[in-house]
Design a protein around this motif. Structure first.
Motif, PDB file in Angstrom:
ATOM      1  N   ALA A  11       3.211  11.841   7.130  1.00 36.49           N
ATOM      2  CA  ALA A  11       2.115  10.912   7.389  1.00 36.49           C
ATOM      3  C   ALA A  11       1.988   9.854   6.300  1.00 36.49           C
ATOM      4  O   ALA A  11       1.191   8.931   6.437  1.00 36.49           O
ATOM      5  CB  ALA A  11       0.802  11.683   7.515  1.00 36.49           C
ATOM      6  N   ILE A  12       2.777  10.010   5.212  1.00 41.92           N
ATOM      7  CA  ILE A  12       2.564   9.106   4.077  1.00 41.92           C
ATOM      8  C   ILE A  12       2.905   7.645   4.395  1.00 41.92           C
ATOM      9  O   ILE A  12       2.105   6.758   4.070  1.00 41.92           O
ATOM     10  CB  ILE A  12       3.315   9.634   2.836  1.00 41.92           C
ATOM     11  CG1 ILE A  12       2.535  10.841   2.310  1.00 41.92           C
ATOM     12  CG2 ILE A  12       3.435   8.570   1.761  1.00 41.92           C
ATOM     13  CD1 ILE A  12       3.120  11.491   1.115  1.00 41.92           C
ATOM     14  N   SER A  16      -1.388   1.884   7.017  1.00 41.31           N
ATOM     15  CA  SER A  16      -2.752   1.703   7.503  1.00 41.31           C
ATOM     16  C   SER A  16      -3.650   1.175   6.396  1.00 41.31           C
ATOM     17  O   SER A  16      -4.553   0.383   6.652  1.00 41.31           O
ATOM     18  CB  SER A  16      -3.303   3.015   8.058  1.00 41.31           C
ATOM     19  OG  SER A  16      -3.547   3.922   7.022  1.00 41.31           O
ATOM     20  N   LEU A  17      -3.366   1.587   5.143  1.00 45.77           N
ATOM     21  CA  LEU A  17      -4.201   1.084   4.052  1.00 45.77           C
ATOM     22  C   LEU A  17      -3.908  -0.388   3.768  1.00 45.77           C
ATOM     23  O   LEU A  17      -4.820  -1.147   3.436  1.00 45.77           O
ATOM     24  CB  LEU A  17      -3.999   1.911   2.783  1.00 45.77           C
ATOM     25  CG  LEU A  17      -4.770   3.226   2.732  1.00 45.77           C
ATOM     26  CD1 LEU A  17      -4.435   3.994   1.470  1.00 45.77           C
ATOM     27  CD2 LEU A  17      -6.265   2.986   2.800  1.00 45.77           C
ATOM     28  N   VAL A  18      -2.638  -0.805   3.894  1.00 46.79           N
ATOM     29  CA  VAL A  18      -2.329  -2.226   3.665  1.00 46.79           C
ATOM     30  C   VAL A  18      -3.071  -3.084   4.682  1.00 46.79           C
ATOM     31  O   VAL A  18      -3.787  -4.027   4.342  1.00 46.79           O
ATOM     32  CB  VAL A  18      -0.812  -2.471   3.746  1.00 46.79           C
ATOM     33  CG1 VAL A  18      -0.510  -3.961   3.803  1.00 46.79           C
ATOM     34  CG2 VAL A  18      -0.102  -1.855   2.556  1.00 46.79           C
ATOM     35  N   LEU A  19      -2.924  -2.725   5.975  1.00 45.22           N
ATOM     36  CA  LEU A  19      -3.593  -3.507   7.019  1.00 45.22           C
ATOM     37  C   LEU A  19      -5.108  -3.357   6.930  1.00 45.22           C
ATOM     38  O   LEU A  19      -5.850  -4.326   7.024  1.00 45.22           O
ATOM     39  CB  LEU A  19      -3.142  -3.014   8.390  1.00 45.22           C
ATOM     40  CG  LEU A  19      -1.852  -3.591   8.952  1.00 45.22           C
ATOM     41  CD1 LEU A  19      -1.534  -2.908  10.253  1.00 45.22           C
ATOM     42  CD2 LEU A  19      -2.016  -5.082   9.162  1.00 45.22           C
ATOM     43  N   GLY A  20      -5.534  -2.095   6.748  1.00 40.88           N
ATOM     44  CA  GLY A  20      -6.967  -1.815   6.760  1.00 40.88           C
ATOM     45  C   GLY A  20      -7.691  -2.469   5.610  1.00 40.88           C
ATOM     46  O   GLY A  20      -8.796  -2.979   5.779  1.00 40.88           O
ATOM     47  N   SER A  21      -7.046  -2.487   4.413  1.00 36.44           N
ATOM     48  CA  SER A  21      -7.767  -3.073   3.285  1.00 36.44           C
ATOM     49  C   SER A  21      -7.892  -4.577   3.447  1.00 36.44           C
ATOM     50  O   SER A  21      -8.834  -5.174   2.934  1.00 36.44           O
ATOM     51  CB  SER A  21      -7.082  -2.725   1.970  1.00 36.44           C
ATOM     52  OG  SER A  21      -5.778  -3.230   1.966  1.00 36.44           O
ATOM     53  N   THR A  42      -8.297   6.204   9.919  1.00 33.85           N
ATOM     54  CA  THR A  42      -8.166   7.661   9.878  1.00 33.85           C
ATOM     55  C   THR A  42      -7.432   8.169  11.104  1.00 33.85           C
ATOM     56  O   THR A  42      -6.609   9.080  10.999  1.00 33.85           O
ATOM     57  CB  THR A  42      -9.523   8.389   9.831  1.00 33.85           C
ATOM     58  OG1 THR A  42     -10.441   7.666  10.595  1.00 33.85           O
ATOM     59  CG2 THR A  42     -10.023   8.564   8.439  1.00 33.85           C
ATOM     60  N   SER A  43      -7.712   7.564  12.267  1.00 30.13           N
ATOM     61  CA  SER A  43      -7.041   8.047  13.473  1.00 30.13           C
ATOM     62  C   SER A  43      -5.538   7.892  13.350  1.00 30.13           C
ATOM     63  O   SER A  43      -4.782   8.775  13.781  1.00 30.13           O
ATOM     64  CB  SER A  43      -7.533   7.285  14.700  1.00 30.13           C
ATOM     65  OG  SER A  43      -8.919   7.424  14.817  1.00 30.13           O
ATOM     66  N   ALA A  44      -5.082   6.776  12.762  1.00 23.24           N
ATOM     67  CA  ALA A  44      -3.641   6.575  12.585  1.00 23.24           C
ATOM     68  C   ALA A  44      -3.057   7.687  11.728  1.00 23.24           C
ATOM     69  O   ALA A  44      -2.034   8.299  12.074  1.00 23.24           O
ATOM     70  CB  ALA A  44      -3.380   5.213  11.943  1.00 23.24           C
ATOM     71  N   VAL A  45      -3.726   7.997  10.597  1.00 26.23           N
ATOM     72  CA  VAL A  45      -3.172   8.995   9.684  1.00 26.23           C
ATOM     73  C   VAL A  45      -3.241  10.393  10.308  1.00 26.23           C
ATOM     74  O   VAL A  45      -2.289  11.181  10.194  1.00 26.23           O
ATOM     75  CB  VAL A  45      -3.903   8.945   8.328  1.00 26.23           C
ATOM     76  CG1 VAL A  45      -3.283   9.928   7.361  1.00 26.23           C
ATOM     77  CG2 VAL A  45      -3.839   7.545   7.747  1.00 26.23           C
ATOM     78  N   VAL A  46      -4.341  10.687  10.998  1.00 29.14           N
ATOM     79  CA  VAL A  46      -4.465  11.992  11.656  1.00 29.14           C
ATOM     80  C   VAL A  46      -3.353  12.163  12.680  1.00 29.14           C
ATOM     81  O   VAL A  46      -2.695  13.209  12.758  1.00 29.14           O
ATOM     82  CB  VAL A  46      -5.854  12.130  12.326  1.00 29.14           C
ATOM     83  CG1 VAL A  46      -5.873  13.302  13.271  1.00 29.14           C
ATOM     84  CG2 VAL A  46      -6.936  12.279  11.284  1.00 29.14           C
TER      85      VAL A  46
END
Lengths: 226, 246
Positions: free
Chosen positions: A130-131, A137-142, A182-186
């Motif tokens: 999941a890493i 997701s953090l790049v896009l999300g931030s 979170t849904s992406a990582v889950v």
């Protein structure tokens, strides 16, 4: 008078340079991220399996909080030394010059945070598969978070002790980004396909890039009028 | 059309207009509330599954519907104030925020009270409940921002921008929470089929929704008048109108 593109490019470089000049402001949010992540195993107990199931949510919530903290200072430096007023007077759209500021902020806070997040993921026993999704997701999300935070920062920059107020304004607006992230990582941790959620994050980022600068520009003008 | 908007921008005209409107609306609100409540609480048949506990629907649903509509009213007023610089739109926006927040709160509390006998718990992180909670946060954010500024004209503009941003966000929040719920929670708890509601319950419900809309309008108009009273307390026109009994 330089062209718009040249002007924005120099603006962006200036923003990055002034932020790199004070490395503490880049490192402190990361330290905050590390320390808060460390609180969870202490508070919840060290059971690796339970931590693994909670890891996506914890990592995303803490990333959101550290973004919230730095968003408060987004325009503060330029507001205090008067460059913001100069930008507002300049013959270029304030929305675009403010966007350069948000992008510089995102590169040095959001992207760095995304790049070091694998370390924190290991601390919480997030499955290795999941890493990459976590980082993506953090790049896009931030970027989404910085754009939304920019709106709040623009509206509160003129208010003394606006930090807590800023959180009240933008936490509700952060909700969709948190859900998609979170849904992406889950999904990735469960071995599924996280692409849908990443695409949704990308959609929010694209929409935010169009809409948020307008709101930020309007907010900054209101704050400067105050 | 334009003359009406221009007239609405004038505080003396609006003060008089709001006064007249309240005088007509207030009896209608009382009538609608009494008829709707008596019909819903006493005469509508009990639900075959929930018995009498479902009757809170006659408060819960109208409050929720009007609370959501109120946010859009606030955002439209904010847009009018930013685009046409109408001062009365500022006043309207500021008047809507506390009323909307109160209605959202009522919807959440009645929902919790309804949830206890029906679902056996006060609170569930159901999609709709969560969106209502976030709506409450959005209202409270606008109120907090308004309070933070000393200069109220600037405060109104800042709140206008914030409420417009919130309007863009509300559908996204609603959808995202909906997907989050459907993926993560077992769908064991569902709202009772609201589209399948029987006519004997539907009519009092519609009546109550109408009552809440007019109640909302009266509360907002009263709020706006109170605001005008404070802003123009030294104006001659206000004194004149008050002596006339408006």
């Amino acid at each position: 008078m330089p062209e718009l593109g040249t002007f924005l490019w120099t603006q962006c470089l200036r923003q990055i340079k002034s932020r790199v000049a004070s490395p503490g402001e880049i490192a402190n949010p990361l330290l905050f991220f590390l320390m808060v992540v460390a609180l969870f195993p202490i508070g919840l107990g060290p059971d690796p399996d339970r931590l693994a199931t909670l890891a996506p949510g914890i990592l995303w919530v803490v990333a959101l909080l550290s973004n919230l903290i730095v968003s408060g200072r987004l325009f503060a430096g330029d507001y205090e030394d008067g460059s913001l007023e100069q930008l507002a007077l300049a013959p270029y759209p304030l929305a675009l010059s403010a966007l350069t500021e948000v992008l510089a902020h995102w590169l040095l806070s959001g992207v760095t945070l995304a790049l070091v997040s694998p370390v924190f993921a290991l601390l919480l026993n997030l499955p290795n598969g999941a890493i990459p999704t976590l980082v993506g997701s953090l790049v896009l999300g931030s970027l989404c978070l910085s754009l939304i935070g920019g709106i709040g920062a623009a509206l509160t920059v003129g208010i003394r002790r606006g930090g807590l107020l800023l959180s009240l304004l933008i936490i509700p607006l952060y909700v969709p980004v948190l859900v998609f992230g979170t849904s992406a990582v889950v999904e990735a941790a469960a071995g599924g396909a996280p692409q849908i959620w990443l695409a949704l994050l990308g959609a929010v980022a694209a929409g935010g890039l169009v809409v948020a600068p307008l709101a930020i520009g309007a907010g900054l003008r209101i704050s400067l009028d105050n | 059309m334009w003359t009406i908007i221009h007239k609405m921008g004038s505080p003396p005209w609006f003060f008089r207009f709001a006064g007249t409107l309240i005088r007509w609306l207030l009896p209608a609100v009382v009538l609608l509330l009494v008829v709707g409540a008596v019909w819903g609480l006493l005469y509508a048949p009990p639900d075959y599954k929930q018995g009498n506990s479902y009757r809170i629907i006659f408060i819960h649903v109208p409050a929720a519907v009007v609370a959501l509509a109120g946010y859009y009213v606030m955002a439209i007023a904010g847009a009018m104030s930013l685009i046409w610089k109408i001062k009365m739109a500022d006043t309207a926006m500021r008047a809507v925020a506390p009323v909307g927040a109160a209605l959202t709160f009522v919807a959440l509390v009645t929902g919790a009270i309804w949830g206890k006998p029906t679902w056996g718990t006060w609170w569930v992180w159901d999609a709709r409940i969560t969106s209502m909670l976030i709506l409450l946060f959005l209202y409270l954010g606008v109120l907090a921002l308004f309070e933070a500024y000393e200069n109220k004209a600037v405060a109104a503009k800042a709140c206008a921008v914030l409420s417009l941003v919130g309007t863009v966000n509300i559908p996204i929040i609603y959808k995202s929470v909906d997907w989050w719920y459907s993926l993560h929670q077992p769908a064991s708890i569902k709202f009772t089929g609201q589209s399948a509601i029987d006519a004997s319950m539907l009519y009092p419900l519609l009546l109550m929704i109408l009552a809440f809309y007019s109640l909302f309008a009266v509360a907002v108009l009263l709020n706006m008048r109170a605001d005008l009273l404070q802003q123009h307390r030294n104006s001659a026109w206000l004194k004149e109108q008050l002596l006339e009994g408006n």
